[in-house]
Design a protein around this motif. Structure first.
Motif, PDB file in Angstrom:
ATOM      1  N   MET A  73       0.824  -1.208   0.000  1.00  0.00           N
ATOM      2  CA  MET A  73       0.000   0.000   0.000  1.00  0.00           C
ATOM      3  C   MET A  73       0.854   1.252   0.000  1.00  0.00           C
ATOM      4  N   ASN A  74       0.222   2.359  -0.375  1.00  0.00           N
ATOM      5  CA  ASN A  74       0.875   3.663  -0.288  1.00  0.00           C
ATOM      6  C   ASN A  74      -0.178   4.739  -0.054  1.00  0.00           C
ATOM      7  N   GLU A  75       0.254   5.975  -0.048  1.00  0.00           N
ATOM      8  CA  GLU A  75      -0.632   7.079   0.331  1.00  0.00           C
ATOM      9  C   GLU A  75      -1.749   7.343  -0.673  1.00  0.00           C
ATOM     10  N   THR A  76      -1.716   6.704  -1.844  1.00  0.00           N
ATOM     11  CA  THR A  76      -2.784   6.888  -2.822  1.00  0.00           C
ATOM     12  C   THR A  76      -3.946   5.916  -2.596  1.00  0.00           C
ATOM     13  N   ASP A  77      -3.785   4.984  -1.664  1.00  0.00           N
ATOM     14  CA  ASP A  77      -4.800   3.967  -1.416  1.00  0.00           C
ATOM     15  C   ASP A  77      -5.855   4.444  -0.429  1.00  0.00           C
ATOM     16  N   HIS A  78      -6.922   3.677  -0.343  1.00  0.00           N
ATOM     17  CA  HIS A  78      -7.943   3.869   0.694  1.00  0.00           C
ATOM     18  C   HIS A  78      -8.327   2.479   1.183  1.00  0.00           C
ATOM     19  N   ALA A  79      -8.004   2.167   2.431  1.00  0.00           N
ATOM     20  CA  ALA A  79      -8.243   0.843   2.989  1.00  0.00           C
ATOM     21  C   ALA A  79      -9.452   0.842   3.911  1.00  0.00           C
ATOM     22  N   LEU A  80     -10.246  -0.218   3.831  1.00  0.00           N
ATOM     23  CA  LEU A  80     -11.297  -0.461   4.803  1.00  0.00           C
ATOM     24  C   LEU A  80     -10.757  -1.475   5.804  1.00  0.00           C
ATOM     25  N   VAL A  81     -10.714  -1.102   7.084  1.00  0.00           N
ATOM     26  CA  VAL A  81     -10.175  -1.966   8.129  1.00  0.00           C
ATOM     27  C   VAL A  81     -11.298  -2.407   9.061  1.00  0.00           C
ATOM     28  N   ILE A  82     -11.418  -3.713   9.278  1.00  0.00           N
ATOM     29  CA  ILE A  82     -12.365  -4.227  10.261  1.00  0.00           C
ATOM     30  C   ILE A  82     -11.676  -4.181  11.621  1.00  0.00           C
ATOM     31  N   ASN A  83     -12.206  -3.364  12.512  1.00  0.00           N
ATOM     32  CA  ASN A  83     -11.587  -3.172  13.818  1.00  0.00           C
ATOM     33  C   ASN A  83     -12.516  -3.714  14.900  1.00  0.00           C
ATOM     34  N   GLY A  84     -12.303  -4.986  15.245  1.00  0.00           N
ATOM     35  CA  GLY A  84     -13.156  -5.615  16.240  1.00  0.00           C
ATOM     36  C   GLY A  84     -12.455  -5.944  17.532  1.00  0.00           C
ATOM     37  N   GLY A  85     -11.246  -5.381  17.719  1.00  0.00           N
ATOM     38  CA  GLY A  85     -10.511  -5.683  18.939  1.00  0.00           C
ATOM     39  C   GLY A  85      -9.059  -5.272  18.830  1.00  0.00           C
ATOM     40  N   THR A  86      -8.233  -5.853  19.660  1.00  0.00           N
ATOM     41  CA  THR A  86      -6.822  -5.466  19.765  1.00  0.00           C
ATOM     42  C   THR A  86      -6.095  -5.540  18.436  1.00  0.00           C
ATOM     43  N   ARG A  90      -4.623  -2.825  15.702  1.00  0.00           N
ATOM     44  CA  ARG A  90      -3.225  -2.811  15.263  1.00  0.00           C
ATOM     45  C   ARG A  90      -3.118  -2.469  13.788  1.00  0.00           C
ATOM     46  N   PHE A  91      -4.029  -2.985  12.974  1.00  0.00           N
ATOM     47  CA  PHE A  91      -4.043  -2.615  11.555  1.00  0.00           C
ATOM     48  C   PHE A  91      -4.340  -1.125  11.394  1.00  0.00           C
ATOM     49  N   VAL A  92      -5.277  -0.616  12.183  1.00  0.00           N
ATOM     50  CA  VAL A  92      -5.579   0.822  12.140  1.00  0.00           C
ATOM     51  C   VAL A  92      -4.340   1.621  12.498  1.00  0.00           C
ATOM     52  N   ASP A  93      -3.640   1.224  13.555  1.00  0.00           N
ATOM     53  CA  ASP A  93      -2.433   1.929  13.988  1.00  0.00           C
ATOM     54  C   ASP A  93      -1.352   1.908  12.906  1.00  0.00           C
ATOM     55  N   LEU A  94      -1.221   0.786  12.230  1.00  0.00           N
ATOM     56  CA  LEU A  94      -0.212   0.673  11.180  1.00  0.00           C
ATOM     57  C   LEU A  94      -0.563   1.551   9.976  1.00  0.00           C
ATOM     58  N   CYS A  95      -1.834   1.591   9.624  1.00  0.00           N
ATOM     59  CA  CYS A  95      -2.244   2.474   8.529  1.00  0.00           C
ATOM     60  C   CYS A  95      -1.941   3.931   8.882  1.00  0.00           C
ATOM     61  N   GLU A  96      -2.226   4.313  10.110  1.00  0.00           N
ATOM     62  CA  GLU A  96      -1.954   5.686  10.541  1.00  0.00           C
ATOM     63  C   GLU A  96      -0.456   5.970  10.517  1.00  0.00           C
ATOM     64  N   LEU A  97       0.331   5.039  11.015  1.00  0.00           N
ATOM     65  CA  LEU A  97       1.783   5.223  11.070  1.00  0.00           C
ATOM     66  C   LEU A  97       2.391   5.387   9.681  1.00  0.00           C
ATOM     67  N   HIS A  98       1.886   4.605   8.722  1.00  0.00           N
ATOM     68  CA  HIS A  98       2.478   4.613   7.384  1.00  0.00           C
ATOM     69  C   HIS A  98       1.719   5.511   6.400  1.00  0.00           C
ATOM     70  N   GLU A 104     -12.527   2.735   9.122  1.00  0.00           N
ATOM     71  CA  GLU A 104     -12.667   1.527   9.917  1.00  0.00           C
ATOM     72  C   GLU A 104     -14.126   1.216  10.215  1.00  0.00           C
ATOM     73  N   ILE A 105     -14.425  -0.069  10.235  1.00  0.00           N
ATOM     74  CA  ILE A 105     -15.683  -0.548  10.794  1.00  0.00           C
ATOM     75  C   ILE A 105     -15.356  -0.960  12.221  1.00  0.00           C
ATOM     76  N   LYS A 106     -15.813  -0.172  13.179  1.00  0.00           N
ATOM     77  CA  LYS A 106     -15.495  -0.385  14.583  1.00  0.00           C
ATOM     78  C   LYS A 106     -16.602  -1.191  15.247  1.00  0.00           C
TER      79      LYS A 106
END
Length: 358
Positions: A73-86, A90-98, A104-106
């Motif tokens: 992935m890179n900054e031109t992408d748009h990811a949908l992240v399923i965030n159902g727990g820890t 972590r995927f959300v945190d990694l997307c933010e970091l990079h 997110e679907i929380k």
């Protein structure tokens, strides 16, 4: 010591026998043959699509998650992240970091992922859909068909963290249009931590990974793909764990993949049935066969964990955050049996009685 943990797991004697051997030098044809043999079986069991590329990282599962984000992935992408727990977080945190744009679907506690969650984001465009198919912190097993269908509608790549589901629950990479499968050695393979295989579809590799030119030496997938044509990795792998992996995969082949999954399913169902004897309850959403979360009516989970560990040398998974005093998780993978379930439930009865006086 008896482990009812989702990773590391209680290892089989055959794996422990491999661990006790001298770790060999690895820049040899013999080690290459072992790795290529393991790769054949790994791809067979996950039904990897034709032409899929394999990366064998000496890293924890989180290293596999981060390396996937960086390479695919890179900054031109748009990811949908399923965030159902820890681990969704972590995927959300990694997307933010990079710097990966994402939505997110929380999910809240005990909330099952259903079709209406996707309806709420149907008006957005996505290039990636990302999920932990088993959210290990809650044990919810997501419906792969919901994820796959939505990714296909959006013409998005589907990235699945199958770390605590592969070789535990049925998994079909090609059949469900999965573009990345991330696993880790200490879960379904039931071997030591330290190795995180990643399998990437040919279409994602050719379209994105091959030309992404990431500024990272150790996590550059292109170097791993290039080296693995000869059964090697660009840097020193966890050689001993690689040998354990080969043994584990052959043990599964000997038992039969379907028989192996059925055995874990039977152990999980048996434990969940025996839970009726305890003053606990579990979530109503679909659970992975990897682990059962047990919720106490009183805030005694940490005390139960400690007594099991210190008095009986039994280990289950604690739960962090706001549920740490109410939820423990019991794994059903590794060298555990129905007889072990009975032993654990009987011990839990005694521990709970000692703590609560009931």
């Amino acid at each position: 010591m008896k482990l009812f943990t989702v990773g590391p797991t209680q290892m089989r004697k055959e794996i422990l026998d491999v661990r006790h051997q001298q770790v060999p030098y690895f820049r040899t044809d013999e080690f290459s043959d072992v790795m290529l043999d393991s790769d054949r079986l790994l791809k067979k069991f996950m039904n990897a699509p034709s032409g899929a590329k394999s990366i064998y990282l000496t890293a924890s599962g989180t290293g596999g998650l981060e390396a996937t984000i960086m390479n695919c992935m890179n900054e031109t992408d748009h990811a949908l992240v399923i965030n159902g727990g820890t681990f969704g977080q972590r995927f959300v945190d990694l997307c933010e970091l990079h710097g990966i744009p994402h939505t997110e679907i929380k999910l809240h506690d005990d909330e099952q992922l259903i079709e209406s969650h996707f309806t709420g984001v149907a008006d957005k465009d996505f290039t990636f859909v990302i999920a932990n198919i088993d959210e290990t912190s809650t044990a919810q097993l997501y419906d792969i068909h919901l994820l796959s269908d939505f990714a296909k509608k959006k013409n998005a790549y589907l990235v699945i963290d199958a770390i605590s589901s592969f070789l535990i629950d049925p998994y079909d990479m090609a059949g469900n249009g999965i573009d990345v499968t991330i696993i880790s050695s200490q879960k379904g393979l039931c071997i030591a931590p330290g190795l995180s295989p990643i399998v990437v579809s040919e279409r994602l590799y050719e379209d994105r990974v091959k030309n992404n030119n990431i500024k990272n030496l150790y996590f550059d997938f292109n170097q791993y793909v290039k080296n693995f044509t000869r059964g090697q990795t660009p840097f020193t792998p966890a050689v001993g764990v690689c040998l354990e992996m080969n043994k584990a995969l052959h043990l599964i082949e000997e038992e039969g993949y379907e028989n192996y999954l059925a055995r874990i399913d039977n152990v999980a169902k048996d434990f969940r049935n025996r839970m009726k004897e305890l003053p606990v309850f579990m979530p109503t959403f679909t659970l992975s066969n990897a682990v059962t979360p047990i919720r106490f009516e009183e805030p005694i989970a940490k005390d139960v964990f400690t007594v099991l560990k210190d008095k009986y040398d039994i280990y289950v998974n604690p739960t962090g955050g706001k549920n740490e005093n109410y939820v423990l998780r019991v794994a059903h993978i590794g060298d555990t049996t129905i007889e072990d379930n009975q032993f654990l439930v009987d011990t839990l009865k005694s521990v709970i009685k000692d703590i609560t006086g009931k």
